[in-house]
Write a protein that holds these residues in place. Structure first.
Motif, PDB file in Angstrom:
ATOM      1  N   SER A  78       0.836  -1.204   0.000  1.00  0.00           N
ATOM      2  CA  SER A  78       0.000   0.000   0.000  1.00  0.00           C
ATOM      3  C   SER A  78       0.868   1.249   0.000  1.00  0.00           C
ATOM      4  CB  SER A  78      -0.955   0.005   1.199  1.00  0.00           C
ATOM      5  OG  SER A  78      -0.248   0.113   2.424  1.00  0.00           O
ATOM      6  N   LYS A 118     -12.976   5.116  -6.533  1.00  0.00           N
ATOM      7  CA  LYS A 118     -12.847   5.824  -5.262  1.00  0.00           C
ATOM      8  C   LYS A 118     -12.395   4.869  -4.149  1.00  0.00           C
ATOM      9  CE  LYS A 118     -16.423   9.329  -5.940  1.00  0.00           C
ATOM     10  NZ  LYS A 118     -17.721   9.789  -5.412  1.00  0.00           N
ATOM     11  N   PHE A 119     -12.975   3.665  -4.130  1.00  0.00           N
ATOM     12  CA  PHE A 119     -12.573   2.683  -3.123  1.00  0.00           C
ATOM     13  C   PHE A 119     -11.112   2.289  -3.329  1.00  0.00           C
ATOM     14  CE2 PHE A 119     -11.982  -1.603  -1.489  1.00  0.00           C
ATOM     15  CZ  PHE A 119     -12.505  -1.490  -0.202  1.00  0.00           C
ATOM     16  N   ALA A 122      -9.085   5.131  -1.960  1.00  0.00           N
ATOM     17  CA  ALA A 122      -9.232   5.354  -0.516  1.00  0.00           C
ATOM     18  C   ALA A 122      -8.651   4.215   0.316  1.00  0.00           C
ATOM     19  CB  ALA A 122     -10.703   5.555  -0.165  1.00  0.00           C
ATOM     20  N   PHE A 123      -8.814   2.975  -0.146  1.00  0.00           N
ATOM     21  CA  PHE A 123      -8.395   1.844   0.686  1.00  0.00           C
ATOM     22  C   PHE A 123      -6.909   1.834   1.010  1.00  0.00           C
ATOM     23  CE2 PHE A 123      -6.852  -2.491   1.267  1.00  0.00           C
ATOM     24  CZ  PHE A 123      -7.533  -2.804   2.439  1.00  0.00           C
ATOM     25  N   ILE A 126      -6.209   4.635   3.608  1.00  0.00           N
ATOM     26  CA  ILE A 126      -6.769   4.372   4.937  1.00  0.00           C
ATOM     27  C   ILE A 126      -6.072   3.179   5.584  1.00  0.00           C
ATOM     28  CG2 ILE A 126      -8.872   3.660   6.150  1.00  0.00           C
ATOM     29  CD1 ILE A 126     -10.408   5.371   4.075  1.00  0.00           C
ATOM     30  N   TYR A 127      -5.839   2.127   4.823  1.00  0.00           N
ATOM     31  CA  TYR A 127      -5.163   0.950   5.385  1.00  0.00           C
ATOM     32  C   TYR A 127      -3.754   1.300   5.851  1.00  0.00           C
ATOM     33  CZ  TYR A 127      -2.689  -3.409   5.797  1.00  0.00           C
ATOM     34  OH  TYR A 127      -1.917  -4.417   6.287  1.00  0.00           O
ATOM     35  N   SER A 160     -10.410  -0.572   7.832  1.00  0.00           N
ATOM     36  CA  SER A 160      -9.977   0.031   6.569  1.00  0.00           C
ATOM     37  C   SER A 160     -11.000  -0.208   5.465  1.00  0.00           C
ATOM     38  CB  SER A 160      -8.624  -0.536   6.148  1.00  0.00           C
ATOM     39  OG  SER A 160      -7.645  -0.237   7.092  1.00  0.00           O
ATOM     40  N   ALA A 164     -13.019   2.879   3.914  1.00  0.00           N
ATOM     41  CA  ALA A 164     -12.824   3.107   2.481  1.00  0.00           C
ATOM     42  C   ALA A 164     -14.147   3.012   1.739  1.00  0.00           C
ATOM     43  CB  ALA A 164     -11.824   2.102   1.909  1.00  0.00           C
ATOM     44  N   ALA A 167     -15.922   6.226   2.442  1.00  0.00           N
ATOM     45  CA  ALA A 167     -15.339   7.317   1.665  1.00  0.00           C
ATOM     46  C   ALA A 167     -15.723   7.212   0.187  1.00  0.00           C
ATOM     47  CB  ALA A 167     -13.811   7.307   1.805  1.00  0.00           C
ATOM     48  N   ALA A 168     -15.811   5.988  -0.338  1.00  0.00           N
ATOM     49  CA  ALA A 168     -16.185   5.800  -1.739  1.00  0.00           C
ATOM     50  C   ALA A 168     -17.643   6.147  -1.977  1.00  0.00           C
ATOM     51  CB  ALA A 168     -15.899   4.366  -2.162  1.00  0.00           C
TER      52      ALA A 168
END
Length: 170
Positions: A78, A118-119, A122-123, A126-127, A160, A164, A167-168
């Motif tokens: 990541s 978006k996911f 974001a993932f 966030i992760y 996470s 995520a 957020a998505a």
């Protein structure tokens, strides 16, 4: 005088004498020269392993996956993805200087694909942040028991995914 001071004085005297005699201060080394005995023993080692049908070295595929090393690899991946996205985004912004906002707005994609993108953005962020907090807790010296390691790893992964997805959805 202490033994350390005497040794330092003796060393300085030795260096001055060697230099005055025209000797080099650097000792010749044979560290970079090939050694035939080591090479032949390595060849024997690899030949023996080939005959026994052994792999070159232990590989991830022979171990049972564990939360600790799986999440460690995911943390590194990541981080690499985030760095790559930062470089790519910066390059795209410089390439389209002044047109970055309109270029993004001009993209016509379906809402489902947009949510997946978006996911996917974001993932990793966030992760990586959540697992970074987990590492900070480890730096303070707590959370090293195996059940705690697994619980914290599962918590980081689950939170996470949920954050995520949230957020998505925005």
């Amino acid at each position: 005088r202490s033994p350390c001071v005497r040794q330092a004085e003796n060393m300085a005297t030795l260096l001055i004498c060697r230099r005055a005699a025209g000797a080099s201060l650097v000792r010749p080394t044979t560290a970079l020269l090939p050694r035939t005995s080591a090479t032949s023993s390595n060849d024997d080692f690899f030949e023996k392993n080939r005959k026994l049908n052994r792999p070159m070295s232990p590989h991830v595929s022979i171990y049972k996956p564990q939360w600790t090393w799986t999440l460690s690899i995911a943390h590194r991946a990541s981080g690499a993805c985030l760095a790559g996205a930062l470089y790519a985004g910066t390059g795209f912004a410089f390439y389209n200087s002044g047109n970055f906002g309109p270029a993004v707005d001009a993209l016509t994609i379906s809402p489902v694909l947009g949510g997946l993108i978006k996911f996917g953005v974001a993932f990793p962020l966030i992760y990586h942040a959540a697992n970074g907090v987990r590492h900070l807790v480890w730096d303070m010296g707590s959370g090293f028991h195996m059940p705690t390691l697994e619980k914290s790893g599962k918590l980081v992964l689950a939170s996470s995914i949920v954050l995520a997805a949230a957020a998505a959805a925005c």
